[in-house]
Design a protein around this motif. Sequence first.
Motif, mmCIF file in Angstrom:
data_model
loop_
_atom_site.group_PDB
_atom_site.id
_atom_site.type_symbol
_atom_site.label_atom_id
_atom_site.label_comp_id
_atom_site.label_asym_id
_atom_site.label_seq_id
_atom_site.Cartn_x
_atom_site.Cartn_y
_atom_site.Cartn_z
ATOM 1 N N GLY A 5 0.804 -1.211 0.000
ATOM 2 C CA GLY A 5 0.000 0.000 0.000
ATOM 3 C C GLY A 5 0.836 1.259 0.000
ATOM 4 N N VAL A 6 2.017 1.216 0.589
ATOM 5 C CA VAL A 6 2.900 2.390 0.622
ATOM 6 C C VAL A 6 3.355 2.743 -0.782
ATOM 7 C CG1 VAL A 6 5.097 3.302 1.458
ATOM 8 C CG2 VAL A 6 3.673 1.886 2.965
ATOM 9 N N ALA A 7 3.783 1.731 -1.549
ATOM 10 C CA ALA A 7 4.213 1.975 -2.929
ATOM 11 C C ALA A 7 3.045 2.443 -3.787
ATOM 12 C CB ALA A 7 4.821 0.698 -3.514
ATOM 13 N N ALA A 8 1.860 1.898 -3.522
ATOM 14 C CA ALA A 8 0.670 2.294 -4.288
ATOM 15 C C ALA A 8 0.369 3.777 -4.083
ATOM 16 C CB ALA A 8 -0.524 1.440 -3.873
ATOM 17 N N ARG A 9 0.410 4.220 -2.840
ATOM 18 C CA ARG A 9 0.176 5.639 -2.548
ATOM 19 C C ARG A 9 1.259 6.508 -3.178
ATOM 20 N NH1 ARG A 9 -3.188 7.595 1.424
ATOM 21 N NH2 ARG A 9 -1.766 9.357 1.585
ATOM 22 N N ALA A 10 2.492 6.023 -3.159
ATOM 23 C CA ALA A 10 3.606 6.812 -3.675
ATOM 24 C C ALA A 10 3.431 7.124 -5.158
ATOM 25 C CB ALA A 10 4.923 6.071 -3.452
ATOM 26 N N ILE A 11 2.853 6.191 -5.908
ATOM 27 C CA ILE A 11 2.655 6.415 -7.340
ATOM 28 C C ILE A 11 1.717 7.601 -7.571
ATOM 29 C CG2 ILE A 11 1.607 5.447 -9.432
ATOM 30 C CD1 ILE A 11 2.617 2.730 -8.507
ATOM 31 N N LEU A 12 0.570 7.594 -6.904
ATOM 32 C CA LEU A 12 -0.397 8.675 -7.095
ATOM 33 C C LEU A 12 0.086 9.987 -6.483
ATOM 34 C CD1 LEU A 12 -3.688 6.666 -6.504
ATOM 35 C CD2 LEU A 12 -2.952 7.743 -8.629
ATOM 36 N N GLU A 13 0.758 9.909 -5.371
ATOM 37 C CA GLU A 13 1.313 11.129 -4.775
ATOM 38 C C GLU A 13 2.383 11.734 -5.679
ATOM 39 O OE1 GLU A 13 2.565 9.633 -1.027
ATOM 40 O OE2 GLU A 13 0.624 10.009 -0.035
ATOM 41 N N GLY A 14 3.160 10.868 -6.346
ATOM 42 C CA GLY A 14 4.173 11.364 -7.285
ATOM 43 C C GLY A 14 3.549 12.076 -8.464
ATOM 44 N N VAL A 15 2.424 11.560 -8.936
ATOM 45 C CA VAL A 15 1.710 12.221 -10.032
ATOM 46 C C VAL A 15 1.178 13.566 -9.575
ATOM 47 C CG1 VAL A 15 -0.335 12.088 -11.501
ATOM 48 C CG2 VAL A 15 1.119 10.076 -11.225
ATOM 49 N N LEU A 16 0.649 13.615 -8.360
ATOM 50 C CA LEU A 16 0.057 14.850 -7.846
ATOM 51 C C LEU A 16 1.087 15.939 -7.571
ATOM 52 C CD1 LEU A 16 -2.742 13.468 -5.509
ATOM 53 C CD2 LEU A 16 -3.049 15.001 -7.451
ATOM 54 N N GLU A 17 2.334 15.569 -7.439
ATOM 55 C CA GLU A 17 3.381 16.577 -7.262
ATOM 56 C C GLU A 17 3.492 17.481 -8.484
ATOM 57 O OE1 GLU A 17 6.965 14.560 -6.340
ATOM 58 O OE2 GLU A 17 6.336 13.988 -4.311
ATOM 59 N N LYS A 18 3.003 16.988 -9.619
ATOM 60 C CA LYS A 18 3.048 17.764 -10.865
ATOM 61 C C LYS A 18 1.691 18.407 -11.140
ATOM 62 C CE LYS A 18 6.072 14.026 -12.186
ATOM 63 N NZ LYS A 18 6.143 12.729 -12.853
ATOM 64 N N ARG A 19 0.994 18.783 -10.080
ATOM 65 C CA ARG A 19 -0.370 19.299 -10.179
ATOM 66 C C ARG A 19 -0.505 20.458 -11.168
ATOM 67 N NH1 ARG A 19 -4.685 19.168 -6.722
ATOM 68 N NH2 ARG A 19 -3.431 18.117 -5.146
ATOM 69 N N ASP A 20 0.448 21.380 -11.166
ATOM 70 C CA ASP A 20 0.348 22.556 -12.045
ATOM 71 C C ASP A 20 0.282 22.145 -13.513
ATOM 72 O OD1 ASP A 20 0.420 24.166 -9.842
ATOM 73 O OD2 ASP A 20 2.559 24.615 -9.987
ATOM 74 N N ARG A 21 0.963 21.058 -13.850
ATOM 75 C CA ARG A 21 0.968 20.607 -15.235
ATOM 76 C C ARG A 21 -0.246 19.752 -15.546
ATOM 77 N NH1 ARG A 21 5.607 16.967 -15.998
ATOM 78 N NH2 ARG A 21 4.128 15.260 -15.986
ATOM 79 N N LEU A 22 -0.778 19.097 -14.560
ATOM 80 C CA LEU A 22 -1.866 18.148 -14.789
ATOM 81 C C LEU A 22 -3.130 18.826 -15.313
ATOM 82 C CD1 LEU A 22 -1.654 15.814 -11.659
ATOM 83 C CD2 LEU A 22 -0.972 15.284 -13.999
ATOM 84 N N GLY A 23 -3.469 19.964 -14.750
ATOM 85 C CA GLY A 23 -4.749 20.585 -15.066
ATOM 86 C C GLY A 23 -5.800 20.104 -14.088
ATOM 87 N N PRO A 24 -6.932 20.813 -13.974
ATOM 88 C CA PRO A 24 -7.937 20.506 -12.942
ATOM 89 C C PRO A 24 -8.541 19.117 -13.064
ATOM 90 C CG PRO A 24 -8.776 22.120 -14.517
ATOM 91 C CD PRO A 24 -7.322 21.975 -14.784
ATOM 92 N N ALA A 25 -8.842 18.663 -14.280
ATOM 93 C CA ALA A 25 -9.494 17.363 -14.443
ATOM 94 C C ALA A 25 -8.584 16.229 -13.996
ATOM 95 C CB ALA A 25 -9.910 17.162 -15.900
ATOM 96 N N ALA A 26 -7.328 16.248 -14.481
ATOM 97 C CA ALA A 26 -6.400 15.179 -14.140
ATOM 98 C C ALA A 26 -6.045 15.203 -12.656
ATOM 99 C CB ALA A 26 -5.139 15.299 -14.990
ATOM 100 N N ALA A 27 -5.863 16.405 -12.099
ATOM 101 C CA ALA A 27 -5.532 16.511 -10.674
ATOM 102 C C ALA A 27 -6.674 15.991 -9.813
ATOM 103 C CB ALA A 27 -5.215 17.963 -10.316
#
Length: 418
Positions: free
Chosen positions: A108-130
């Motif tokens: 579960g720790v690695a699973a959370r890390a994947i999504l948290e890593g994606v969210l670190e790029k929130r500015d690039r993601l845009g509102p829908a993806a974030a």
Amino acid sequence: MSPVVITAAALEHFESMATLHPDLSERYQNLADLYQRKLWHQLTMSTLDFVSDPSVTLRTTATGTNSYLVLFDRVISPVDKRLNQLALTRIASAVAFSLLDDPPYRDGVAARAILEGVLEKRDRLGPAAALHAESRLGLLSLTILARGGEALTTESSLRTLEEVKVTIDRNRPVLSELADTESEAAVVHSAFHETAMTYRKAVGPPEAYYREAIQYVSFTNLSDLSRDEWYHLATDICLAALTGEGVFNFGEIVTAPALRFLDGTDMHYLVELLSAGAKGDVLGFRRVADANADAIRMQPSLVSRAEAVKEKITLLALVNMIFERPSLERTLSFEDIADRVVVPVDQVEWVIMRALSLKLISGTMDQVDQTVDVHWVMPRVLNNAQISELATRFGEWAVKVSKTKDYMLEHTGALLNQ
């Protein structure tokens, strides 16, 4: 890391996996071809289809590592700037959840890390993806909590629930802004409402769960879930509709395709109860309840809320009785109401007062003449028979209007000629 090294690592992964798992070699070769040709959109969608395909059994690499995780780390992450950001978060979500379903590598720790890593790029993601990534992270947290069997009263579980609640409350306004601005908004809505629905299933109340579940069902394709998942979801929705406070519009769930997954199952009686309630058929509801008494006793929510459910069906009988009357014939006697809702005459006044207080109807009651004059009845989703009846009434109303018009024209003409 240089582009040459990144490409070499990706192609090496595709080749090794194609060799290790021959039944998937064609899919890996296709991904490798798209990668080499730099067809990023096609690569994104093919990868999403691959990691989301329920028919593909989860595999491992030669070192025993979750293959989806390696695919994400070696292939997707290094080129994530070139990918559709919403699709990227969907891939990350699929990979994260695969880590919970991989017995030798459940993490579960690695699973959370994947999504948290994606969210670190929130500015690039845009509102829908974030929003999608945050929703899936919340759902992941709830899933880990549920699978861990942790009581919802421990400090860590309460903290997790509070974090999910904050995420839901913060993102709900963002969700409404996506309705007409994102071509893939349904995907985001589905993810958000699934998280909110799962949260409400854990903490209640049933009416809040029902509202989120109805939204989730409306934004989710039937093919996205297995028959077993739909079975459990349909069961929970039926129970929430019956027991949820203020849930009176049974028509919106009775007509939902999701309920067909209860056909022929041990839970189909719930659909029959809802159908009887939607029609205001008190006796029909009681017949179904009596025939399935043993099954009902196995449902704690129905047992604990038995009186509230009984009241709800009584009120729905009154609502349907009023709806079936023409608008000019809505002065009802207490005796007629008692017959329809199946209560003693001396309890009718309470039924009317309850319906007025819940704003199911509006009108005035004459306690001396024992009548109620109804001016309005709550709008709700109608079944085909009710729609047909309404159409007939519209036709009759149109005829009356036409006759009144002819009468007025005839007498107006006569007055002008005098």
